[in-house]
Design an enzyme around this catalytic site. Structure first.
Site, PDB file in Angstrom:
ATOM      1  N   MET A  18      -6.698  14.502  -7.656  1.00  0.00           N
ATOM      2  CA  MET A  18      -7.774  14.997  -8.028  1.00  0.00           C
ATOM      3  C   MET A  18      -8.523  14.175  -9.398  1.00  0.00           C
ATOM      4  O   MET A  18      -9.477  14.117  -9.478  1.00  0.00           O
ATOM      5  CB  MET A  18      -7.392  16.428  -8.774  1.00  0.00           C
ATOM      6  CG  MET A  18      -7.161  17.548  -7.863  1.00  0.00           C
ATOM      7  SD  MET A  18      -7.119  19.156  -8.451  1.00  0.00           S
ATOM      8  CE  MET A  18      -5.753  19.054  -9.386  1.00  0.00           C
ATOM      9  N   TYR A 155       6.408  24.769 -16.083  1.00  0.00           N
ATOM     10  CA  TYR A 155       4.863  24.656 -15.307  1.00  0.00           C
ATOM     11  C   TYR A 155       4.189  25.992 -15.821  1.00  0.00           C
ATOM     12  O   TYR A 155       3.074  25.641 -16.240  1.00  0.00           O
ATOM     13  CB  TYR A 155       5.090  24.125 -13.895  1.00  0.00           C
ATOM     14  CG  TYR A 155       3.793  23.967 -13.304  1.00  0.00           C
ATOM     15  CD1 TYR A 155       3.269  22.673 -13.360  1.00  0.00           C
ATOM     16  CD2 TYR A 155       3.105  24.941 -12.582  1.00  0.00           C
ATOM     17  CE1 TYR A 155       2.205  22.569 -12.492  1.00  0.00           C
ATOM     18  CE2 TYR A 155       2.042  24.773 -11.905  1.00  0.00           C
ATOM     19  CZ  TYR A 155       1.410  23.462 -12.001  1.00  0.00           C
ATOM     20  OH  TYR A 155       0.160  23.471 -11.212  1.00  0.00           O
ATOM     21  N   THR A 190      -3.561  17.189  -2.104  1.00  0.00           N
ATOM     22  CA  THR A 190      -3.336  15.844  -2.707  1.00  0.00           C
ATOM     23  C   THR A 190      -2.107  15.042  -2.053  1.00  0.00           C
ATOM     24  O   THR A 190      -1.564  15.955  -1.191  1.00  0.00           O
ATOM     25  CB  THR A 190      -3.192  15.951  -4.292  1.00  0.00           C
ATOM     26  OG1 THR A 190      -1.917  16.859  -4.262  1.00  0.00           O
ATOM     27  CG2 THR A 190      -4.212  16.776  -4.923  1.00  0.00           C
TER      28      THR A 190
END
Length: 248
Positions: A18, A155, A190
């Site tokens: 990204m 996360y 990705t």
């Protein structure tokens, strides 16, 4: 294509995925861009391919001194920084909360959360002096809701923290004409995501109403908008871009 003409941007984690898509989109829209990453080979090659309005700086976002060097490099090459895209982030190990190693937890938070704090701290004085600025912090849908299969507590916690820090800075500096928004992508195609699934998203894509992963450029389109003057009255908001995943 001059939506970002006159803007000088720092984009972290810009060597691939990204981040590289954001950098290309910003250049296409007329910005001057400082790309940063620890991946020197890809970052330097990308900056060279983007032309004279892009430079690359090797950078660990968890290092405060590194942030000062990045801002100094941006100002020396192009002038005062008007846009910051805090894109750098790591996933960390896949782990149940009770089994998550403390060192791994700290490392994820250092990149995903402290890195965002240090980035905003580094650019805010210049934005205050200029009387304007736009900060775009890349979070995740894991910073909006609990997602089955999220990799680990660090996360999720760091991505929720980004959301809150963004709102705080937006409220704190709105009277200085500085905007801050968070972007919350769902699954994006990705290299990292393809390695974990496949080119089409495998079974994970079936959890998305649009039945596919996002392309990086689709996230970049939103980031460009938030960085531009078109979004001049948008601040302190979370912008979910997940193909409808969190709507179900």
């Amino acid at each position: 294509m001059d939506r970002l003409k006159g803007k000088i941007a720092i984009i972290t984690g810009a060597s691939q995925g990204m981040g590289s898509a954001h950098a290309k989109a910003f250049i296409d829209e007329g910005a001057k861009v400082v790309l940063t990453d620890l991946n020197v080979a890809d970052g330097d090659a990308l900056a060279k391919s983007l032309g004279e309005h892009a430079i690359f700086v090797e950078h660990d976002v968890s290092d405060a001194a590194g942030w000062r060097r990045v801002v100094d490099a941006a100002e020396a090459a192009f002038g005062p920084v008007s846009v910051l895209v805090n894109n750098a982030g790591i996933i960390g190990p896949v782990s149940m909360s009770a089994d998550l190693d403390e060192a791994a937890y700290a490392r994820v938070c250092a990149i995903n959360q402290t890195g965002v704090f240090l980035g905003m701290k580094a650019v805010l004085p210049g934005m205050i002096a200029a009387g304007n600025g736009s900060i775009v912090n890349i979070s995740s849908i894991s910073g909006i809701v609990a997602i089955v299969g999220s990799p680990n507590l660090a996360y999720v916690g760091s991505k929720f923290a980004v959301r809150g820090m963004t709102k705080h800075v937006a409220v704190e500096y709105g009277d200085r004409n500085i905007r801050a928004n968070s972007v919350h992508p769902g699954y994006v195609r990705t290299p990292m995501m393809v390695a974990a699934t496949d080119e089409d998203g495998g079974g994970a894509a079936m959890a998305i109403p649009l039945r596919r992963f996002a392309e990086s450029v689709e996230i970049s389109n939103l980031v460009v908008f938030l960085a531009s003057d078109e979004a001049s009255f948008i601040t302190g908001a979370e912008h979910v871009i997940d193909g409808g995943m969190t709507a179900a």
